[in-house]
Scaffold this active site. Structure first.
Site, PDB file in Angstrom:
ATOM      1  CG  ASP A 166      -1.983  -1.069   1.188  1.00  0.00           C
ATOM      2  OD1 ASP A 166      -1.766  -2.107   0.532  1.00  0.00           O
ATOM      3  OD2 ASP A 166      -3.032  -0.879   1.828  1.00  0.00           O
ATOM      4  CE  LYS A 229      -5.407   2.040   2.526  1.00  0.00           C
ATOM      5  NZ  LYS A 229      -4.250   1.356   3.168  1.00  0.00           N
ATOM      6  CE  LYS A 265      -6.887  -1.341   2.662  1.00  0.00           C
ATOM      7  NZ  LYS A 265      -5.513  -1.847   2.954  1.00  0.00           N
TER       8      LYS A 265
END
Length: 329
Positions: A166, A229, A265
């Site tokens: 991430d 995300k 996400k």
């Protein structure tokens, strides 16, 4: 970026679609992207009341939500013991007696997400499972450490066993409309991940406008992001429904243009089971069934799992248990 590699290389065990290889930066497409903020906000405001599932149907949706959670600990006081307990929770997220009564077996969370320092600990704790370890990287959460160190950090986490990375983008590239710099940064980070899948954290609460969110989403996908995300969870404003609607419509447009699916996400502030149900219905409405699977949708959360457990116990017994009976670690 080099797109000669086969798009099916480097798939995680649960991935059944071709990996997004990225494409050349198309600034005309980026410039054409707009976001009707008032319309998006009106649509988002209707979402909590548009879908209502009860009883066994709600239980089924909540079990699905558990399988989509990136169970997360990102605290300065993380210890090996805490991470090991979190991994045990990922392996057995719901009490066995509840799963037995619900007729569910083999349920796990989607992943465990930790800082680099805890990657090896998490990998060892999850041996024998298919649960991937995700590492936050690139100077998380601000993304302001020296650029070379950010790229090196990705490599260190991959070598330690992380299957998902991430990364955080440089917000200044979005705020100054330097789309080439954002594309180049994302493409290099994607390349540094190798076979590990990359989730691009936009930190949407710091991007100013929904149009910036839409354009940054598109550029990260052009540069090869496997997921986009919302947030690090450390910003003042994290996942919201208007931001989510903006990002998933960018995902839909990207698939329509390129044929490649990109995951989504939402992270930060999703702590209640009822919120998870809203997000699941949003994904179902806007993108369809494929985005209700862990290869294309994750919740970045920790306390969410505890509330889902409480709701499942209420479904089975008619009583709510105390939150401290469902600790994460």
């Amino acid at each position: 970026m080099d797109t000669t590699t086969s798009p099916t290389q480097g798939l995680l065990p649960q991935v059944t679609h071709a990996r997004n290889p990225g494409m050349a930066l198309d600034l005309d497409w980026v410039a054409a992207v707009q976001a009707n903020t008032s319309a998006i906000e009106r649509r988002a405001a209707t979402l909590p009341g548009r879908r209502s599932v009860k009883k066994e149907f709600q239980a089924a949706w909540l079990l699905k939500a558990i399988s989509l959670i990136d169970l997360t600990t990102l605290s300065g006081d993380d210890t090996a013991g805490r991470v090991q307990r979190l991994c045990a929770k990922a392996r057995q997220p719901v009490a066995p007696w509840m799963l037995e009564r619900l007729g569910m077996t083999g349920l796990t969370t989607g992943a465990v997400c930790v800082y680099h320092e805890m990657v090896e600990t998490a990998v060892r704790a999850l041996e024998g499972t298919s649960i991937p370890v995700a590492a936050v990287s690139t100077g998380f959460p601000a993304g302001l450490s020296p650029y070379k160190l950010r790229i090196m950090e990705i490599g260190e986490s991959v070598r330690a066993g992380a299957k998902e990375i991430d990364i955080v983008i440089s917000r200044r590239h979005v705020l100054t409309q330097n789309w080439q710099a954002l594309y180049d940064e994302m493409a290099e980070m994607r390349a540094a991940c190798g076979d590990a899948h990359v989730k691009a954290i936009l930190a949407t609460g710091e991007l100013g406008t929904l149009r910036n969110v839409a354009r940054a989403s598109l550029i990260c996908m052009m540069a090869g992001a496997d997921f986009i995300k919302t947030s690090t969870g450390k910003e003042g404003v994290n996942a919201t429904l208007p931001v989510s609607l903006t990002m998933i419509r960018a995902i839909r447009d990207y698939e329509a243009r390129t044929g490649f699916k990109v995951g989504y996400k939402p992270a930060g502030g999703i702590a209640k089971a009822k919120d998870a149900l809203v997000y699941l219905s949003l994904m179902k409405d806007e993108l369809g069934h494929p985005w209700l699977q862990p290869d294309l949708f994750r919740f970045g959360a920790s306390s969410l799992l505890g509330d889902i457990e409480r709701q499942l116990e209420h479904h089975l017994t008619g009583h709510y248990s105390a939150a401290n009976r469902h600790a994460m670690g």
